[in-house]
Design an enzyme around this catalytic site. Structure first.
Site, PDB file in Angstrom:
ATOM      1  N   LYS A   7       0.828  -1.207   0.000  1.00  0.00           N
ATOM      2  CA  LYS A   7       0.000   0.000   0.000  1.00  0.00           C
ATOM      3  C   LYS A   7       0.862   1.256   0.000  1.00  0.00           C
ATOM      4  O   LYS A   7       1.958   1.281   0.561  1.00  0.00           O
ATOM      5  CB  LYS A   7      -0.940   0.024   1.206  1.00  0.00           C
ATOM      6  CG  LYS A   7      -1.961  -1.097   1.199  1.00  0.00           C
ATOM      7  CD  LYS A   7      -2.904  -0.950   0.021  1.00  0.00           C
ATOM      8  CE  LYS A   7      -3.989  -2.006   0.065  1.00  0.00           C
ATOM      9  NZ  LYS A   7      -4.696  -2.140  -1.171  1.00  0.00           N
ATOM     10  N   ARG A  42      -4.176 -10.543   3.366  1.00  0.00           N
ATOM     11  CA  ARG A  42      -4.043 -10.505   1.915  1.00  0.00           C
ATOM     12  C   ARG A  42      -2.692  -9.882   1.580  1.00  0.00           C
ATOM     13  O   ARG A  42      -2.422  -8.735   1.959  1.00  0.00           O
ATOM     14  CB  ARG A  42      -5.162  -9.667   1.304  1.00  0.00           C
ATOM     15  CG  ARG A  42      -5.100  -9.631  -0.210  1.00  0.00           C
ATOM     16  CD  ARG A  42      -5.976  -8.487  -0.730  1.00  0.00           C
ATOM     17  NE  ARG A  42      -5.729  -8.235  -2.119  1.00  0.00           N
ATOM     18  CZ  ARG A  42      -4.740  -7.486  -2.595  1.00  0.00           C
ATOM     19  NH1 ARG A  42      -3.899  -6.915  -1.768  1.00  0.00           N
ATOM     20  NH2 ARG A  42      -4.584  -7.303  -3.879  1.00  0.00           N
TER      21      ARG A  42
END
Length: 64
Positions: A7, A42
């Protein structure tokens, strides 16, 4: 379920725009989240994250 892999906020935290520079922060955060109770993680780099999780779990087992 937690999905923090690669991210952009991780890149900002380490001061890098490169995606490849987000692997180590992802692994650190994944291990921390697992220790705090996350059951589904994830990630993109499965092999690296699994290795880190195994080490973290072994260390936690020996500490208790």
């Amino acid at each position: 379920m937690v999905g923090v892999s690669r991210k952009s906020f991780l890149g900002k935290m380490v001061g890098s725009a490169g995606i490849s520079d987000r692997l180590a922060p992802t692994i650190a955060l994944t291990a921390m989240l697992r220790e705090r109770g996350a059951n589904v993680l994830r990630v993109h780099d499965v092999k690296e994250n699994v290795a880190a999780l195994r080490i973290a779990e072994k260390l936690l087992q020996t500490a208790t």
